[in-house]
Design a protein around this motif. Structure first.
Motif, short mmCIF file in Angstrom:
data_model
loop_
_atom_site.label_atom_id
_atom_site.label_comp_id
_atom_site.label_asym_id
_atom_site.label_seq_id
_atom_site.Cartn_x
_atom_site.Cartn_y
_atom_site.Cartn_z
N TYR A 1 0.81 -1.21 0.00
CA TYR A 1 0.00 0.00 0.00
C TYR A 1 0.84 1.27 0.00
O TYR A 1 1.83 1.39 0.74
N LEU A 2 0.39 2.23 -0.81
CA LEU A 2 1.06 3.53 -0.96
C LEU A 2 0.09 4.62 -0.52
O LEU A 2 -0.98 4.77 -1.10
N HIS A 3 0.48 5.37 0.50
CA HIS A 3 -0.44 6.33 1.12
C HIS A 3 -0.66 7.56 0.25
O HIS A 3 0.11 7.89 -0.64
N GLY A 4 -1.74 8.30 0.56
CA GLY A 4 -2.06 9.54 -0.12
C GLY A 4 -1.36 10.73 0.53
O GLY A 4 -0.56 10.59 1.45
N GLY A 5 -1.73 11.91 0.03
CA GLY A 5 -1.14 13.14 0.56
C GLY A 5 -0.49 13.99 -0.50
O GLY A 5 0.35 14.84 -0.20
N GLY A 6 -0.85 13.78 -1.77
CA GLY A 6 -0.36 14.64 -2.83
C GLY A 6 1.11 14.49 -3.16
O GLY A 6 1.69 15.37 -3.80
N MET A 7 1.72 13.40 -2.73
CA MET A 7 3.17 13.17 -2.88
C MET A 7 4.00 14.10 -2.01
O MET A 7 5.23 14.05 -2.05
N ILE A 8 3.33 14.94 -1.21
CA ILE A 8 4.05 15.94 -0.42
C ILE A 8 3.78 15.80 1.07
O ILE A 8 4.46 16.44 1.88
N MET A 9 2.82 14.99 1.45
CA MET A 9 2.46 14.81 2.85
C MET A 9 2.03 13.37 3.09
O MET A 9 1.89 12.59 2.17
N GLY A 10 1.80 13.04 4.35
CA GLY A 10 1.33 11.70 4.70
C GLY A 10 2.45 10.83 5.21
O GLY A 10 3.64 11.16 5.12
N ASN A 11 2.07 9.68 5.77
CA ASN A 11 3.05 8.72 6.27
C ASN A 11 2.47 7.31 6.21
O ASN A 11 1.26 7.13 6.04
N ALA A 12 3.34 6.34 6.36
CA ALA A 12 2.95 4.94 6.19
C ALA A 12 2.15 4.39 7.36
O ALA A 12 1.48 3.37 7.21
N TRP A 13 2.22 5.03 8.53
CA TRP A 13 1.58 4.50 9.73
C TRP A 13 0.13 4.93 9.86
O TRP A 13 -0.70 4.17 10.35
N SER A 14 -0.18 6.15 9.43
CA SER A 14 -1.51 6.70 9.69
C SER A 14 -2.62 5.95 8.97
O SER A 14 -3.77 5.95 9.41
N VAL A 15 -2.30 5.31 7.85
CA VAL A 15 -3.31 4.61 7.06
C VAL A 15 -3.59 3.19 7.55
O VAL A 15 -4.58 2.57 7.16
N LEU A 16 -2.73 2.68 8.41
CA LEU A 16 -2.81 1.26 8.77
C LEU A 16 -4.04 0.86 9.58
O LEU A 16 -4.59 -0.22 9.36
N PRO A 17 -4.49 1.65 10.55
CA PRO A 17 -5.66 1.18 11.31
C PRO A 17 -6.84 0.81 10.43
O PRO A 17 -7.47 -0.24 10.62
N ARG A 18 -7.16 1.65 9.45
CA ARG A 18 -8.29 1.35 8.57
C ARG A 18 -7.99 0.13 7.70
O ARG A 18 -8.85 -0.75 7.51
N LEU A 19 -6.79 0.05 7.15
CA LEU A 19 -6.44 -1.09 6.29
C LEU A 19 -6.51 -2.40 7.06
O LEU A 19 -6.99 -3.42 6.55
N LEU A 20 -6.03 -2.39 8.30
CA LEU A 20 -6.00 -3.61 9.09
C LEU A 20 -7.40 -4.06 9.47
O LEU A 20 -7.73 -5.26 9.37
N HIS A 21 -8.24 -3.14 9.92
CA HIS A 21 -9.57 -3.53 10.40
C HIS A 21 -10.54 -3.76 9.25
O HIS A 21 -11.42 -4.63 9.34
N ASP A 22 -10.40 -3.02 8.14
CA ASP A 22 -11.32 -3.19 7.01
C ASP A 22 -10.97 -4.40 6.15
O ASP A 22 -11.88 -5.05 5.61
N TRP A 23 -9.68 -4.69 6.00
CA TRP A 23 -9.26 -5.69 5.03
C TRP A 23 -8.38 -6.80 5.61
O TRP A 23 -8.63 -7.97 5.35
N ALA A 24 -7.34 -6.45 6.35
CA ALA A 24 -6.42 -7.48 6.80
C ALA A 24 -7.12 -8.52 7.67
O ALA A 24 -6.95 -9.73 7.46
N LEU A 25 -7.91 -8.07 8.61
CA LEU A 25 -8.57 -8.99 9.52
C LEU A 25 -9.68 -9.80 8.84
O LEU A 25 -9.65 -11.05 8.89
N PRO A 26 -10.64 -9.18 8.16
CA PRO A 26 -11.71 -9.99 7.57
C PRO A 26 -11.29 -10.83 6.37
O PRO A 26 -11.87 -11.89 6.13
N LEU A 27 -10.26 -10.40 5.63
CA LEU A 27 -9.84 -11.13 4.43
C LEU A 27 -8.62 -12.01 4.65
O LEU A 27 -8.23 -12.75 3.75
N GLY A 28 -7.99 -11.92 5.82
CA GLY A 28 -6.77 -12.71 6.04
C GLY A 28 -5.62 -12.23 5.19
O GLY A 28 -4.91 -13.03 4.57
N LEU A 29 -5.42 -10.92 5.17
CA LEU A 29 -4.37 -10.30 4.36
C LEU A 29 -3.22 -9.82 5.22
O LEU A 29 -3.42 -9.37 6.35
#
Length: 352
Positions: free
Chosen positions: A110-138
């Protein structure tokens, strides 16, 4: 910029134009509540105020710790340091997976948003983990790519490629099924994911199973009808987008020979790409570029699933996560991901 996984709202909006836009009622109400009915002017992002805005964003944007991301043992999470290509800068990858699933798991790279000028790899993880990693086994690996203008193109896409190659080479140790890897991203991250898929196709490397492009930032030229129609009405504005592209591309912004890995809408050949998911809102500036990208994949003989969410602005599911349309969008993405990573007889098993 705001602490979201998208370019934030910074337009000066015209009340008459705002009222004419057919927003979904729930989304329009959420946007009006957040932005004073859409009628309050805001300062656009410029090269002159970019540094200050980056500092404010870094201070305001959530950056959960590894302990917080582990959620009392629900997930295994660690930072990985990956050697840079040809002795270049090291790259940080944040690796996460459900703790109670053993075996090799499919991966969302996964590649985070932020216009190529902002953002970080950690802030997006809670949603990715709870929406997809846990229910889909990813498993999920989020990439801390370098930001512009401190690091201009091709740093972000090259580092992302280096990270993916490293992950494929270490898949066994990481507990990842290297034959089931989806490259994904939202907004600027969606554009970067599309550029990475093109780079892999042309250069060679780990072949992705699919690419998930959510409201992707694809085109630096700003010539589509939707980029003009929704300027200052969407949560984006043309002046701020131009600043983001200028920060990322420098004097190559708008150049006739800009490579498609920098702005994937420049690609003239979209053949031999993995199955692709594209979604955009009908009321966002990126609408036409996203629709054109899916259409070009079809014309090249490829497979693409396109969703245009009626009355949705850029980042709608972040700003109004409980709205019916936001839930529908998440469900559609989840169904596509489930189909793409499904492979009978392989993958991890819970509790083993």
């Amino acid at each position: 910029m705001s602490p979201h996984d998208d370019l934030p709202p910074e337009p000066g909006r015209d009340a008459k134009t705002w009222d004419a836009v057919p927003f979904d009622p729930e989304l329009g109400a959420a946007l009006a509540a957040r932005g004073n009915g859409g009628k309050g002017a805001r300062e656009p992002l410029t090269l002159a105020n970019l540094a200050a805005r980056q500092e404010r964003d870094a201070a305001a944007r959530p950056r959960p710790t590894l302990t917080q991301l582990r959620a009392d043992g629900l997930f295994e999470v660690e930072d990985l340091r990956v050697p840079g290509a040809a002795g270049g800068r090291d790259l940080t990858l944040v690796s996460a997976r459900p703790a109670d699933i053993a075996g090799s798991l499919p991966l969302l790279y996964y590649l985070h948003g932020g216009g190529m000028i902002m953002g970080n790899a950690w802030s997006v993880l809670p949603r990715l983990l709870h929406d997809w990693a846990l229910p889909l086994g990813l498993a999920v690996i989020s990439v801390e790519y370098p930001l512009a203008p401190q690091a201009r193109y091709p740093a972000a896409v090259e580092d992302s490629h280096t990270g993916l190659v490293w992950v494929a080479e270490h898949a066994t140790d990481l507990g990842i099924d290297a034959h089931r890897v989806v490259i994904g991203g939202k907004s600027a991250g969606g554009g970067l994911a599309a550029g990475l898929s093109l780079l892999i196709r042309d250069r060679g490397g780990p072949t992705p199973t699919g690419q998930l492009l959510m409201s992707p930032m694809l085109d630096d030229r700003d010539t589509t009808a939707s980029s003009h129609q929704m300027d200052g009405v969407d949560t984006l504005d043309r002046a701020s987008l131009a600043t983001a592209w200028q920060a990322y591309l420098g004097n190559r912004h708008g150049a006739a020979d800009l490579p498609p890995y920098a702005a994937p809408a420049r690609a003239t050949d979209l053949s031999a790409l993995p199955p692709t998911y594209v979604d955009v809102g009908s009321a966002e500036m990126f609408r036409d570029a996203g629709v054109a990208y899916a259409n070009a994949i079809w014309q090249a003989g490829g497979q693409a699933e396109l969703h245009v969410w009626p009355g949705a602005f850029h980042g709608f599911d972040t700003f109004a996560p409980r709205a019916a349309l936001s839930r529908d969008a998440r469900d559609a993405r989840t169904r596509w991901l489930r189909r793409i990573v499904a492979s009978p007889g392989t993958g991890g098993q819970r509790g083993q």
